[in-house]
Design an enzyme around this catalytic site. Structure first.
Site, PDB file in Angstrom:
ATOM      1  N   VAL A  82       0.827  -1.206   0.000  1.00 50.95           N
ATOM      2  CA  VAL A  82       0.000   0.000   0.000  1.00 50.95           C
ATOM      3  C   VAL A  82       0.860   1.254   0.000  1.00 50.95           C
ATOM      4  O   VAL A  82       0.505   2.266  -0.625  1.00 50.95           O
ATOM      5  CB  VAL A  82      -0.976  -0.007   1.209  1.00 50.95           C
ATOM      6  CG1 VAL A  82      -0.230   0.082   2.525  1.00 50.95           C
ATOM      7  CG2 VAL A  82      -1.997   1.108   1.073  1.00 50.95           C
ATOM      8  N   ASP A 162      -7.432  -2.596   4.541  1.00 53.85           N
ATOM      9  CA  ASP A 162      -7.563  -3.578   5.621  1.00 53.85           C
ATOM     10  C   ASP A 162      -6.283  -4.374   5.782  1.00 53.85           C
ATOM     11  O   ASP A 162      -5.510  -4.523   4.840  1.00 53.85           O
ATOM     12  CB  ASP A 162      -8.706  -4.557   5.317  1.00 53.85           C
ATOM     13  CG  ASP A 162      -8.404  -5.424   4.102  1.00 53.85           C
ATOM     14  OD1 ASP A 162      -7.811  -6.507   4.262  1.00 53.85           O
ATOM     15  OD2 ASP A 162      -8.741  -4.998   2.970  1.00 53.85           O
ATOM     16  N   GLY A 304      -5.606  -6.742  -0.553  1.00 55.11           N
ATOM     17  CA  GLY A 304      -6.196  -5.860   0.451  1.00 55.11           C
ATOM     18  C   GLY A 304      -5.306  -4.658   0.675  1.00 55.11           C
ATOM     19  O   GLY A 304      -4.641  -4.178  -0.241  1.00 55.11           O
ATOM     20  N   GLU A 305      -5.314  -4.142   1.875  1.00 56.54           N
ATOM     21  CA  GLU A 305      -4.509  -2.987   2.304  1.00 56.54           C
ATOM     22  C   GLU A 305      -4.976  -1.669   1.682  1.00 56.54           C
ATOM     23  O   GLU A 305      -4.523  -0.613   2.083  1.00 56.54           O
ATOM     24  CB  GLU A 305      -3.023  -3.163   1.965  1.00 56.54           C
ATOM     25  CG  GLU A 305      -2.368  -4.388   2.544  1.00 56.54           C
ATOM     26  CD  GLU A 305      -0.899  -4.502   2.133  1.00 56.54           C
ATOM     27  OE1 GLU A 305      -0.368  -3.559   1.517  1.00 56.54           O
ATOM     28  OE2 GLU A 305      -0.285  -5.548   2.439  1.00 56.54           O
ATOM     29  N   GLY A 306      -5.806  -1.721   0.655  1.00 62.07           N
ATOM     30  CA  GLY A 306      -6.150  -0.523  -0.108  1.00 62.07           C
ATOM     31  C   GLY A 306      -5.455  -0.494  -1.460  1.00 62.07           C
ATOM     32  O   GLY A 306      -5.571   0.480  -2.207  1.00 62.07           O
TER      33      GLY A 306
END
Length: 336
Positions: A82, A162, A304-306
């Site tokens: 991210v 997330d 995930g993570e954005g």
């Protein structure tokens, strides 16, 4: 504003519709900015909600929970996926420990990281509640406060990221419960589990959905039973962002599951959200169908993570820039 931007798109120095989906994105940006033409986002901000889930102990993830605090440290050091994509896209990243199963306080960790922590880990949702009702309410309010903090500090576009080993299991359970799908329809490979892991995950999601159905109409109770503190906070974050009229780019299955919960609470809140990326998780497809959203990019991501939302961000910026900066054909001396 949508109509004014649609009319401007029709006059720009290009064949009508030649910018494809960029033109549709410019209409959404124009609507959420209440401006025509729209302008590129100046301060996009990623907020990563971190939390662990007890169901991971049932073999539903390819990685142990010990990875979550390591990844929080990676976010803080600027070396996670991210961080790399945020730098490319001109966004900044904030990571918050809502329910990591570790004590992250201490040297090298800013106080802000744990300022909204609700508890250490969430319960194993297949056999017990993720958290108490009071903790679920606290997490929802924390997410709302976080959205307020970001908007008040100048963010004009938010991304809900997330991090948490096992978090795709409660996300699948929430989507399955709220859409009426069965466990096999919402369970994916998450962190890369094999066939046996997938079957264990199906069983866990099936049992969690069975526990969630009796409280289907009570969203706080549902998050308490089969969600998690990180997911409850993200739900509050999405709701409050809409209240503050601030657009959000959804990421993968976690943020989309939270969006489905938030959409059930306030259906018009989804007007402020756009889907950044299509995930390989089947629950995300069901969630997007419920939200009537089409992802901007489809790159097969499941990190995930954005990260998926950040891949979409340059396209959103391109949509605003082309609409705002291109000359009209009339300005060039021609006509359509």
């Amino acid at each position: 504003m949508r109509q004014a931007t649609r009319e401007r798109q029709a006059t720009l120095a290009k064949p009508v519709g030649a910018l494809g989906r960029l033109e549709d994105l410019s209409l959404w940006i124009s609507a959420v900015q209440r401006a025509s033409p729209p302008r590129p986002f100046a301060r996009p901000r990623v907020v990563v909600f971190a939390g662990d889930h007890g169901v991971a102990r049932s073999g539903v993830s390819a990685y142990p929970s010990e990875v979550t605090p390591l990844m929080v440290q990676a976010f803080l050091s600027g070396v996670a996926g991210v961080n790399a994509l945020a730098r490319l896209a001109g966004a900044t990243v904030r990571v918050l420990d809502l329910s990591v199963d570790a004590d992250l306080t201490g040297p090298g960790v800013p106080e802000d990281v744990t300022s909204h922590k609700v508890r250490r880990g969430s319960g194993s949702i297949d056999v017990e509640d993720a958290m108490t009702l009071e903790e679920a309410s606290t997490a929802l309010r924390a997410g709302m406060a976080i959205a307020d903090e970001e908007v008040d500090s100048g963010a004009d576009l938010l991304i809900a990221g997330d991090m948490g080993i096992g978090n795709t299991t409660p996300a699948a359970a929430l989507v399955g419960t709220l859409t009426g799908a069965n466990a096999a329809e919402v369970v994916g490979r998450g962190t890369g589990i094999d066939d046996r892991g997938w079957m264990r995950k199906c069983a866990a999601v099936r049992d969690a959905m069975r526990r969630g159905r009796p409280v289907l109409g009570d969203h706080v109770a549902l998050l308490s039973r089969i969600g998690g503190a990180d997911l409850a906070a993200m739900t509050g974050f999405l709701l409050q962002a809409a209240v503050r009229r601030t657009p959000v780019v959804l990421d993968g299955v976690i943020s989309c599951a939270c969006a489905v919960v938030a959409h059930d609470v306030a259906p018009r809140a989804s007007l402020w959200w756009i889907a950044g990326s299509r995930s390989t998780e089947p629950a995300q497809k069901l969630a997007l169908d419920r939200l009537a959203l089409e992802p901007v990019v489809d790159m097969g991501l499941r990190l995930g993570e954005g990260t998926g939302a950040l891949l979409a961000l340059p396209l959103l910026q391109a949509a605003a820039a082309t609409c705002a900066e291109m000359a009209t054909l009339e300005e060039l001396g021609g006509s359509h």
